[in-house]
Design an enzyme around this catalytic site. Structure first.
Site, short mmCIF file in Angstrom:
data_model
loop_
_atom_site.label_atom_id
_atom_site.label_comp_id
_atom_site.label_asym_id
_atom_site.label_seq_id
_atom_site.Cartn_x
_atom_site.Cartn_y
_atom_site.Cartn_z
N CYS A 131 -14.09 2.21 19.71
CA CYS A 131 -14.33 3.56 20.23
C CYS A 131 -15.79 3.96 20.02
CB CYS A 131 -13.37 4.56 19.60
SG CYS A 131 -13.28 6.12 20.51
N HIS A 219 -8.07 2.16 20.62
CA HIS A 219 -7.83 2.01 19.18
C HIS A 219 -6.72 1.00 18.94
CE1 HIS A 219 -10.33 5.35 17.61
NE2 HIS A 219 -10.13 5.86 18.82
N GLU A 221 -5.77 -0.11 16.17
CA GLU A 221 -5.15 0.10 14.87
C GLU A 221 -3.93 1.02 14.91
OE1 GLU A 221 -8.54 3.17 15.12
OE2 GLU A 221 -8.07 1.17 15.85
N GLY A 275 6.87 7.88 -10.03
CA GLY A 275 6.56 7.44 -8.67
C GLY A 275 6.27 5.96 -8.58
N THR A 279 4.45 3.30 -11.54
CA THR A 279 5.45 2.32 -11.98
C THR A 279 4.95 0.90 -11.78
OG1 THR A 279 7.26 3.84 -11.46
CG2 THR A 279 7.81 1.50 -11.66
#
Length: 562
Positions: A131, A219, A221, A275, A279
């Site tokens: 882009c 794009h 992605e 979370g 962890t």
């Protein structure tokens, strides 16, 4: 063994020089390992060698909202990549196998547009402009970029692909791509050849002759570009010769070995949140240093129903050296009368640090603080320091320690995205249910209770939240939702229960789907589920007489209400 990994199988795209470098790296590692005087440097050197041996991709960020998505897609190809602002001085181009230029909210025609120096990149390394990156290549090397006369946003289809073009190998005519720009490439530089078009965008993709330099207006992605991953693979692997060696297994092996040598017999303290990130970081460290890792799990009184007891039990069952600290009364006392969202966040953050510091001081000779920092935290915080991307948020765990905590930092997940953290967690054998937990905000229910916080409100919202989350699990909907939760509104509404008038609280249910939390859309939950959940909440939670469902997307809304 780690040395076997250091001389990983080389594919035919790697040069003989890379092969010699691999042998050299192996010998150096061997020498250092058996020289005790240098043992403390071993972990650092192994990490450096590992990252050098990985074929890395450099992504230069011009402020696009999609830059993180480029990196995530590259990582999906088992290729290591890093994002830096285009004007950063913190990278060396020679350490990278290929370079990608991101999109940008700027116009290349604007006087304040980003203008990188590509003298060490263009024509010397495989280069892809996406882009804005493509427009920059065209604008600065003999082409013309102009304001577009037609709308070039959203879905488009490739109407022309140059025959036998390796960049588009395996991509068929009609393949859907995603456009998002207001400028267009009107004329290509003389030394460029057109390799793809859409119905509205003639110069959708081009290549500079006699160079591995490419530009695309769309794009690849974003998931709307159906063959975007294939296009990136063609560029990086088939054209750029980048080796696909970045895997969860290799990451775990090298990280554990590095932690062992870097930390040695030092003690490390880590604040667990329940979370995924903290962890996985804890299990990695525990695998490396065992009982020298001291985990602290603080109950701030704002966790979900029974979460403190349940998660603490899970952690102990995993063999972690963990201490649970119930500081809920202390947090609630400090929060009395505070209704400002930012004020609540600051209080919760301050009290957590105070409690954590009190507990850390009970551990003798602790030298390290471990954190579950992940790559999006780092990227978002870079913008705070002057990068071109819009600042999303600042992160207390990215270089934000109070002065009185004189500890060195270890962040084993610093280079991983959330989905990579989960894959690493699976490699470590962490329970799938724990890895699949929805994200939960650091301030907990404190930012899901709008207005001031009381113990009564916390208990009320915990009950509502438990009914909602358990219902999602019972209906088989939990794993189809990225994040879900309930909010308690600071308003009462009139209702009727039996023959009596009620004037009680209203709650909001929120469920969104997302890949990374940067954007999110509300989930179209079945009406039957919402109806049953609403009845259960109103009949089962005293003080609530109204349930509503949030159907706003991010943007313009945010996932949380505060």
């Amino acid at each position: 063994m780690i040395y076997d990994f250091l001389i990983m199988p080389l594919n035919f795209s790697l040069s003989f020089v890379s092969f010699l470098y691999s042998i050299f790296s192996y010998l150096i590692a061997k020498i250092i390992l058996f020289r005790k005087n240098y043992i403390k440097y071993y972990g650092i050197i192994i990490l450096i060698l590992f990252l050098r041996m990985q074929d890395k991709v450099l992504i230069l960020d011009f402020g696009s909202q999609y830059t993180q998505l480029i990196a995530r897609r590259v990582r999906e190809l088992n290729i290591f990549c890093e994002i830096f602002p285009f004007n950063s001085k913190n990278f060396k181009v020679e350490n990278y196998k290929a370079v990608i230029l991101s999109g940008s909210p700027f116009s290349v025609r604007a006087s304040d547009a980003p203008h990188p120096d590509l003298s060490q990149i263009k024509g010397k390394k495989p280069l892809l402009g996406v882009c804005y990156g493509a427009q920059f290549l065209a604008h600065n090397f003999g082409g013309k970029v102009a304001a577009s006369n037609t709308r070039e946003y959203g879905r488009a289809n490739l109407s022309f692909i140059k025959p036998n073009e390796l960049f588009f190998e395996g991509v068929n005519l009609g393949s859907q791509v995603w456009m998002s720009h207001s400028d267009t490439i009107a004329n290509l530089p003389d030394n460029c050849e057109l390799i793809a078009s859409t119905h509205d965008v003639e110069n959708a993709a081009f290549k500079i002759k006699d160079e591995d330099t490419y530009g695309i207006q769309f794009h690849p992605e974003v998931y709307h570009s159906k063959d975007g991953l294939k296009i990136l693979e063609n560029f990086l692997v088939k054209i750029g010769g980048v080796a696909q060696t970045w895997t969860p297994d290799s990451f775990v092996e090298l990280t554990v070995e590095n932690l062992k040598k870097h930390i040695g017999n030092d003690k490390v303290v880590l604040g667990l949140s329940g979370g995924v990130d903290s962890t996985v970081a804890a299990v990695l460290l525990s695998k490396a240093i065992g009982k020298n890792l001291y985990c602290i799990f603080v109950n701030n009184g704002l966790l979900r129903k029974n979460e403190f007891e349940n998660v603490l039990g899970q952690y102990k069952g995993m063999g972690l050296n963990v201490k649970g600290v119930d500081a809920s009364a202390r947090f609630l006392k400090e929060l009395e009368g505070e209704s400002d969202p930012e004020g609540k966040r600051k209080i919760i953050g301050r009290v957590f640090i105070e409690v954590f510091d009190d507990e850390a001081h009970l551990i003798e000779e602790v030298k390290w603080l471990a954190q579950g920092t992940i790559y999006p935290d780092v990227i978002e915080s870079v913008s705070v320091s002057g990068g071109p991307s819009a600042t999303i948020k600042s992160h207390h765990n990215v270089g934000g320690l109070p002065d009185f905590m004189k500890l060195k930092i270890v962040e084993p997940l610093r280079m991983l995205f959330k989905d990579e953290v989960r894959r690493v967690g699976a490699t470590l054998g962490i329970d799938a249910e724990l890895l699949g937990r929805h994200p939960f905000p650091g301030p907990g229910l404190g930012i899901r209770i709008l207005g001031d916080i009381t113990a009564e409100k916390v208990q009320m919202l915990q009950e509502v939240d438990a009914i909602f989350i358990n219902g999602l699990k019972e209906w088989g909907l939990y794993d189809k939702v990225w994040q879900a939760g309930a909010m308690l509104l600071p308003v009462n509404s009139v209702g009727v229960m039996g023959d009596e008038r009620t004037y009680e609280k209203a709650v909001v249910l929120r469920a969104v789907e997302s890949t990374d939390g940067m954007t999110a859309d509300w989930v179209n939950l079945p009406y039957e589920f919402l109806q049953k959940t609403s009845n259960q909440i109103i009949n089962g939670v005293k003080g609530v007489n109204r349930v509503v469902y949030d159907i706003s997307s991010k943007p313009p809304a945010t996932i949380e209400w505060e």
